[in-house]
Design a protein around this motif. Structure first.
Motif, short mmCIF file in Angstrom:
data_model
loop_
_atom_site.label_atom_id
_atom_site.label_comp_id
_atom_site.label_asym_id
_atom_site.label_seq_id
_atom_site.Cartn_x
_atom_site.Cartn_y
_atom_site.Cartn_z
N VAL A 1 -69.85 -36.35 -54.97
CA VAL A 1 -71.18 -36.03 -54.65
C VAL A 1 -71.37 -35.90 -53.04
N ILE A 2 -71.08 -35.07 -52.04
CA ILE A 2 -72.01 -35.08 -50.58
C ILE A 2 -72.96 -35.24 -50.46
N SER A 3 -73.79 -34.73 -51.10
CA SER A 3 -75.28 -34.12 -50.78
C SER A 3 -75.54 -34.29 -52.08
N GLU A 4 -77.25 -34.77 -52.01
CA GLU A 4 -77.62 -34.36 -53.53
C GLU A 4 -78.62 -32.98 -53.65
N GLN A 5 -78.45 -32.29 -51.79
CA GLN A 5 -78.86 -30.75 -51.35
C GLN A 5 -77.85 -29.72 -52.52
N PRO A 6 -78.27 -29.08 -53.45
CA PRO A 6 -77.99 -27.88 -53.78
C PRO A 6 -77.05 -27.12 -52.78
N LEU B 1 -72.95 -22.60 -55.50
CA LEU B 1 -74.20 -22.06 -54.79
C LEU B 1 -75.22 -22.32 -56.22
N GLY B 2 -76.20 -22.83 -55.53
CA GLY B 2 -77.91 -24.32 -56.26
C GLY B 2 -76.60 -25.46 -57.03
N ARG B 3 -75.75 -25.62 -57.03
CA ARG B 3 -74.87 -27.20 -56.72
C ARG B 3 -74.79 -27.60 -55.69
N LYS B 4 -74.96 -29.53 -55.72
CA LYS B 4 -74.25 -30.43 -54.92
C LYS B 4 -73.57 -29.86 -54.58
N PRO B 5 -72.44 -29.76 -53.38
CA PRO B 5 -71.61 -30.13 -52.71
C PRO B 5 -70.08 -31.07 -53.20
N LEU B 6 -69.19 -30.27 -53.27
CA LEU B 6 -68.41 -31.87 -53.78
C LEU B 6 -67.07 -31.65 -52.84
N ALA B 7 -66.73 -33.18 -53.13
CA ALA B 7 -65.50 -33.69 -52.35
C ALA B 7 -64.51 -33.86 -52.81
N ARG B 8 -63.07 -33.74 -53.14
CA ARG B 8 -62.36 -34.00 -54.06
C ARG B 8 -61.56 -34.52 -53.15
N PRO C 1 -71.12 -26.78 -44.27
CA PRO C 1 -72.87 -26.29 -43.07
C PRO C 1 -73.24 -27.83 -42.46
N PRO C 2 -74.02 -28.12 -41.86
CA PRO C 2 -74.56 -29.54 -41.07
C PRO C 2 -74.36 -30.66 -41.86
N THR C 3 -75.27 -30.33 -42.85
CA THR C 3 -75.14 -31.79 -43.61
C THR C 3 -74.24 -32.46 -43.53
N THR C 4 -74.05 -30.86 -44.45
CA THR C 4 -72.47 -31.65 -45.74
C THR C 4 -72.14 -32.59 -44.65
N ARG C 5 -71.44 -31.94 -43.52
CA ARG C 5 -70.52 -32.44 -42.65
C ARG C 5 -70.48 -33.88 -42.42
N LYS C 6 -72.20 -34.14 -41.83
CA LYS C 6 -72.38 -34.76 -41.46
C LYS C 6 -72.00 -36.45 -42.58
N GLU C 7 -72.48 -35.86 -43.44
CA GLU C 7 -71.89 -37.05 -45.13
C GLU C 7 -70.67 -37.29 -45.10
N LEU C 8 -70.21 -36.30 -45.11
CA LEU C 8 -68.04 -36.27 -45.52
C LEU C 8 -67.70 -36.78 -44.29
N ASP D 1 -75.44 -21.50 -46.71
CA ASP D 1 -74.59 -22.07 -46.53
C ASP D 1 -73.66 -21.77 -46.26
N LEU D 2 -72.77 -20.81 -47.95
CA LEU D 2 -71.98 -20.00 -48.09
C LEU D 2 -71.69 -19.23 -46.66
N LYS D 3 -72.92 -18.28 -46.39
CA LYS D 3 -72.62 -17.41 -45.36
C LYS D 3 -72.23 -17.89 -44.16
N LEU D 4 -72.23 -18.80 -43.24
CA LEU D 4 -71.93 -19.79 -42.39
C LEU D 4 -70.70 -20.22 -42.80
#
Ligand SMILES: Nc1ncnc2c1ncn2[C@@H]1O[C@H](COP(=O)(O)OP(=O)(O)OP(=O)(O)O)[C@@H](O)[C@H]1O
Length: 694
Positions: free
Chosen positions: A145-150, A131-138, A108-115, A155-158
């Protein structure tokens, strides 16, 4: 066993790596961060992103690149390192950014931007979106935690739509990829089969990553690669495929079950070089495609990722039998895991339970029932990946497996990539292979011998008279009459115990229970017993004996099973058992602490022959030769293990035993006769063994 540490020897790797040093260094470029990414990182530190792993506490700022990450190990200079090499290293640099872009596209654009702001973006391993959790980068050093937005449905559909646009649907193993890239997207679904989570792994072709085992690859033997998930197995075998196809001009065919080695799409990724790739339409058909590869495409080498089922293991063994070099990964972290996995056992040659004759057992200084390898392993050697830069190499898988089954230390080398440009790896050899081979008795039995010793056992089992201790009395144990025997375990894997019992053909006689109230015995590891004081309390409460094993080696397990079932008499091998407390029965290794003297061996053999040839079959008493009192004690224990009694015919200082037949209540009088057979005063024939010298 020898003092291993004193034998540790560092051996600089031979010249073969020198030639390919540039390739190694090219690898490292994938991890070097440039100045622009550093400045992005500084901006990130002021933001909300946080490290979520235990390695980096949540409150700490985004990670700073540490010297021990990736390939940044200590660099030792090599005499052959020169500036020209460094120049060619830079020219070989192949930044992975193009493929990383394709990866970032699905986020998702926001996740990508932060990452992308993260300084270590080049080292990214996975992005996890639940789903419903903050995206994580390993990252190799922890989760972030990439973003505070769950993560939302949207996002998943995209993400899924982008994966699907590229490659169609997820396959039946819930994996998909991005066309012409090595990235792997795995889905988690709910009960209605909707995608509710994604694990998006960054795939890389890491040129030079197989240098650490170049000698094995060039040796032409089949190589088994194992290691924990994500350690870099696929990346390693991808590079092996490229090396063999490009540098050695071999006909290499990759059986690419999830398109992970050769990348998604019909045109394979350049990371596999000239190697050919066969796709697998359905994961359950992997074994068929493996055989098809050999039959149709005349490969010299076959590369397979993830041998996980019995059928696949069988197919691998068929391929190896046809003389094709096999390079494969399998589920498991160590060779021990493979041995204990019934589906994969065939890869190491299979195992069977063998009962040795008394003579053979004594000669080998092992217990009577042992586990042995059934046949030659499918693979010549094995590599246990500890990390991307360190592995344990078992040059001779057969020797390693035999050592493990015998409860001995397996020979291996530890190899490490130590530096970027200089020393790519070192070998640490804890046990020199040659020395170890000398020590190992020829472990693979030929078929004739196996059947001979097995029939030995059948005879013996009929007459077998295990020692009986009574559970009620405080210092004794009765192998429960009821079958199966219920075992409650502490820190001993149920699966391991049951597998050993199965191999021994005793699986009907032993059962593991979760209810200590139902248990007949407790089986605990000694480390657990030391740490967990409640075990003894529980045992006392339920009046259960505790069998204590030092380690969960196969050899100890076999012994535990035999002893729990009363098939190994405690008295016949007194050094194997020690009662460390009232109810503990310690199962020790078979190697005697001190070698029994010839006289002791002779005395015990005298007892065995007397009982097995005269006392039991003929019902006659046998008078033994006079012995030293400590040896008499050993004889006594052996006699008791047959549930027989003795009488002392000698004096206190000069004891001499007479073994009495069972149910004989008749009093024997001392006999000083030197004849082989005399009559005692009650009319019993007292026999002296004619073949033993006075
Ligand atoms: N030598 C290496 N240098 C840089 N990155 C690497 C190296 N080896 C592996 N990686 C990265 O580590 C991650 C995991 O690697 P890989 O998929 O090869 O592991 P694996 O052991 O096959 O995992 P799994 O068992 O889950 O299939 C990937 O992102 C990969 O790009």
């Amino acid at each position: 066993m020898r003092a291993l540490n004193s034998r540790l020897a560092l051996i600089d790797i031979n010249s073969s790596w020198q030639a390919s040093r540039r390739l190694i260094s090219a690898t490292t470029t994938a991890f070097s961060s440039d100045s622009s990414s550093s400045s992005s990182f500084r901006r990130t530190r002021g933001g909300r992103q946080r490290i979520a792993s235990s390695k980096s506490p949540a409150s700490s700022p985004a990670p700073v690149r540490r010297p021990s990450d990736g390939f940044s190990f200590d660099v030792r200079s090599s005499p052959s390192a020169d500036s020209s090499n460094s120049a060619s290293i830079s020219s070989r640099k192949t930044p992975p950014t193009v493929e990383l872009d394709a990866f970032l596209e699905i986020l998702p654009p926001t996740t990508r931007k932060e990452l992308v702001k993260h300084e270590a973006i080049e080292e990214l391993i996975e992005v996890v979106m639940d789903l419903g959790r903050k995206p994580l980068a390993r990252f190799p050093f922890g989760d972030w935690v990439i973003s505070e937005q769950p993560v939302t449905h949207q996002d998943l559909k995209l993400a899924v739509s982008k994966v699907c646009v590229c490659v169609g649907d997820f396959s039946d193993d819930n994996r998909s990829g991005i066309d012409r890239s090595l990235h792997r997207i795995s889905a988690i679904r709910n009960r209605k089969l909707q995608v509710i989570g994604l694990t998006c792994r960054v795939g890389r072709a890491v040129s030079g990553s197989a240098e650490i085992i170049r000698d094995l690859i060039e040796g032409g033997g089949s190589i088994l690669v194992i290691g924990s998930p994500g350690v870099g197995k696929t990346t390693l075998i991808r590079e092996i495929a490229r090396m063999l196809a490009d540098e050695h001009r071999k006909r290499v065919v990759i059986v690419d079950t999830s398109n992970e080695i050769g990348g998604d799409g019909d045109v394979p990724h350049s990371g596999i070089g000239r190697a050919r790739r066969m796709q697998v339409p359905n994961v359950n058909l992997q074994h068929d495609v493996m055989i098809e590869a050999v039959e149709n495409h005349m490969p010299e080498t076959i590369i397979i990722d993830e041998i996980g089922t019995e059928l696949e293991a069988l197919a691998a063994s068929t391929i190896a039998q046809r003389g094709v070099q096999l390079v494969a990964t399998a589920h498991g972290m160590t060779i021990d895991n493979i041995i204990k996995n019934p589906s994969l056992q065939i890869l190491i040659g299979g195992i069977e339970s063998v009962t040795l004759g008394d003579e053979e057992a004594r000669k080998r200084k092992v217990q009577k029932t042992i586990l042995e390898r059934k046949g030659p392993p499918t693979f010549t050697c094995a590599v246990e990946m500890i990390s991307r830069t360190e592995c344990r190499v078992h040059q001779r898988l057969d020797v390693t497996v035999d050592a493990i089954l015998a409860g001995k230390s397996a020979p291996f080398e530890i190899r490490q990539i130590r530096g970027e440009d200089d020393v790519p790896h070192k070998l640490v050899t804890p046990i020199p292979l040659e020395t170890l081979e000398e020590e190992q008795p020829a472990p693979l039995l030929n078929r004739d011998f196996v059947s001979e010793v097995l029939s030995d056992d059948e005879d013996e089992d009929e007459d077998f008279l295990p020692i009986r201790y009574s559970k009620a009395s405080s210092n004794t144990y009765t192998s429960p009459r009821s079958s199966p025997v219920h075992v409650y375990t502490y820190n001993v894997l149920e699966a391991d115990l049951l597998q050993v019992a199965e191999v021994m053909g005793l699986d009907d006689e032993i059962e593991v229970t979760d209810d200590v109230g139902e248990a007949d015995v407790i089986l605990a590891s000694s480390s657990e017993l030391k740490q967990n004081s409640s075990i003894r309390r529980v045992a006392k409460l339920h009046k259960l004996p505790i069998f204590v094993i030092k380690s969960t080696t196969m050899a100890q397990m076999v012994k535990a099973v035999r002893m729990i079932l009363g098939r190994e008499s405690f008295g016949s091998n007194p050094k194997t058992i020690e009662k460390s407390s009232v109810d503990d029965i310690e199962i020790k290794d078979d190697a005697p602490e001190s070698k029994p003297s010839l006289e002791e061996l002779d005395a015990l053999e005298e007892v065995r022959l007397a009982i097995e040839y005269i006392v039991i079959p003929g019902g006659e008493p046998v008078e033994l030769l006079p012995r030293r009192s400590d040896i008499i004690v050993r004889q006594l224990e052996l006699v008791e293990s047959y549930q027989l009694t003795v009488e002392n015919l000698g004096t206190h200082l000069n004891p001499r035993l007479q073994i009495l037949p069972r149910r004989s209540t008749k009093k024997m009088l001392p006999s000083s006769s030197s004849k082989n057979a005399t009559d005692d005063s009650m009319g019993n024939t007292v026999t002296r063994l004619p073949f033993l010298k006075d």
